[in-house]
Design an enzyme around this catalytic site. Structure first.
Site, PDB file in Angstrom:
ATOM      1  CB  CYS A  23      -0.938  -0.001   1.200  1.00 49.75           C
ATOM      2  SG  CYS A  23      -2.143  -1.357   1.154  1.00 49.75           S
TER       3      CYS A  23
ATOM      4  CG  HIS B 131      -3.142   3.292   1.938  1.00 49.78           C
ATOM      5  ND1 HIS B 131      -3.590   2.882   0.708  1.00 49.78           N
ATOM      6  CD2 HIS B 131      -3.268   2.216   2.764  1.00 49.78           C
ATOM      7  CE1 HIS B 131      -3.965   1.611   0.770  1.00 49.78           C
ATOM      8  NE2 HIS B 131      -3.781   1.194   2.005  1.00 49.78           N
TER       9      HIS B 131
ATOM     10  CG  ASN C 207      -6.502  -1.034   0.800  1.00 52.28           C
ATOM     11  OD1 ASN C 207      -5.842  -0.549  -0.123  1.00 52.28           O
ATOM     12  ND2 ASN C 207      -5.944  -1.518   1.893  1.00 52.28           N
TER      13      ASN C 207
END
Length: 350
Positions: free
Chosen positions: A117, A257, A287
Site C-alpha cells: 500500500c 492511503h 482499499n
C-alpha cells in the site's frame, strides 16, 4: 524564486472498473452486513475488474492514457514508466513493459515497484529522483492493483476491504519552488507475517498443496496491522510537518492511503486537520492498494490550486510506510460538461 530542480506532478489520470461490489452483495457471500463493514472501515462498495484477459496492466494503461491526454503529450515523449503494484499480470515481464507497449511509449524504459500500500508513494519518490537527477524529463508513475485476484471471498475479515483500480501522474521538472519538497520513507521487515501472500514466489512455488492451503490469497492480521499503521502514518506525517515548519493551518490537504477510515481519522487528528481537509474516497472504492493515493489526487484535482501544500501518507505490508510533502504545481482546467466516462464502456485514445 528557487532554482532547485524538483519533480512536480503536471497531470493526473485514473481508471476504475464499472462493476460494483456492494456491502449488500458481500452479505450474500459471507457472514457480514453493511452496518458492520461501514462502522469498522468506512467502505460502502468497491470496484471489481471483470472480463477475460483483463489484469493490472489493462487498468494501468487506461489510467496512463488519461494522464497523457490531459497533459496534451504523445506517448513517445515519455522517458520512463513506473508501475507500483502487488498484483502484476505475471511474474515477468514487468507490468510496466506491458503498459509501455499498450501506450506505444516507444522511447520509455520502465519497471514495477512492489511496496504494497506504500507502493505509489515509493514509486513517486523514485520517479522524482529520475527527474531531479536530469536522467528523465517526463516520468509516468502509476499505481494499479487488481486486488480481487488475490482476495479470498470466503474470508470475511479481508474480502470486505479490497477493490480494483488504477491511477497515475506525470512528473516533470520544476524550478519555481513547486513539486516534491521532502519525504520520509521507511521499511521494517520484522512485521512481514502480519500482512503478506505466502504462495507463488520462490519460497513457496505454486503446487496443488499451496493452492489447497489458500496460500495464493492475501493474509492479514487486522488488529496488529491497525496498531502499527496508525502510529506509523501519524508519526511520519507529523515528522514531515515539523521538519518543514508546517502547522495544520498550512496544509491544504492530507492525502492518506485509503485502508481504513478510523486510521485516516487518527492521522488527521495528530496533524491538527479536520476531515474537510482530508481526501477521502474509501467509501466508493475500498482499499485499492497502490491506486488509492493517486485516485484521491484525481478526484480532488479540480479543487487544488497552484502552491497548495499537500502531505501524502501511506502504510503497507512489509512493513512499509512514509510521507511526502509537496506543493501543487498547477490549476486544473474546468471539468468538461461533456467529459468522457472512464469505465469499461469508454476508452481514451491518444
Amino acid at each position: 524564486m528557487s532554482h532547485i530542480t524538483r519533480a512536480s506532478i503536471t497531470a493526473v489520470g485514473h481508471y476504475v472498473p464499472e462493476t460494483r461490489l456492494t456491502n449488500q452483495d458481500l452479505s450474500q457471500m459471507v457472514d457480514t452486513n453493511d452496518v458492520w463493514i461501514r462502522s469498522r472501515t468506512g467502505i460502502e462498495e468497491r470496484r471489481i475488474l471483470t472480463g477475460k484477459g483483463k489484469g493490472t496492466s489493462y487498468m494501468a494503461a487506461r489510467a496512463g492514457r488519461e494522464v497523457l491526454l490531459k497533459r496534451g503529450i504523445a506517448p513517445e515523449e515519455l522517458d520512463a514508466i513506473i508501475v507500483a503494484t502487488v498484483t502484476p499480470d505475471m511474474s515477468f515481464p514487468a507490468t510496466a513493459c506491458l503498459v509501455q507497449a499498450e501506450l506505444g511509449a516507444t522511447g520509455a524504459w520502465g519497471f514495477d515497484l512492489s511496496a504494497a500500500c506504500s507502493g505509489f508513494l515509493f514509486a513517486l519518490n523514485t520517479g522524482a529522483g529520475l527527474i531531479e537527477s536530469g536522467r528523465a524529463a517526463k516520468v509516468l508513475v502509476i499505481g494499479s492493483d487488481k486486488m480481487s485476484s488475490i482476495t479470498d471471498y470466503t474470508d470475511r475479515k479481508t474480502c470486505v476491504l479490497f477493490g480494483d483500480g488504477a491511477a497515475g501522474v506525470l512528473l516533470e521538472a520544476d524550478n519555481e519552488g513547486y513539486g516534491l519538497i521532502d519525504s520520509e520513507l521507511n521499511v521494517d521487515g520484522r512485521g512481514w507475517e502480519t500482512l503478506c501472500m505466502l504462495g507463488g514466489g520462490s519460497l513457496n512455488p505454486t503446487t496443488h498443496d499451496t493452492v489447497d492451503r489458500k496460500m495464493h490469497y492475501l493474509h492479514q492480521d487486522g488488529q496488529a496491522v491497525f496498531k502499527v499503521a496508525v502510529k506509523g502514518m501519524a508519526d511520519v506525517a507529523v515528522e514531515i510537518m515539523k521538519r518543514n515548519n508546517l502547522t495544520g493551518d498550512d496544509v491544504r490537504y492530507l492525502v492518506p492511503h485509503q485502508a481504513n477510515q478510523r486510521i485516516i481519522g487518527a492521522v488527521a487528528r495528530r496533524m491538527g486537520l479536520g476531515l474537510d481537509r482530508v481526501m477521502l474516497n474509501i467509501s466508493k472504492y475500498g482499499n485499492t492498494t497502490a491506486a488509492t493515493i493517486p485516485l484521491c489526487l484525481h478526484e480532488w484535482e479540480h479543487e487544488l490550486r497552484k502552491g497548495d501544500r499537500i502531505v501524502i501518507a501511506a502504510f503497507g505490508g512489509g512493513f512499509t510506510w512514509g510521507a511526502t510533502y509537496l506543493r501543487w504545481a498547477y490549476n486544473a482546467a474546468p471539468v468538461p460538461t461533456n467529459g468522457v466516462e472512464n469505465s469499461e464502456k469508454a476508452e481514451l485514445d491518444v
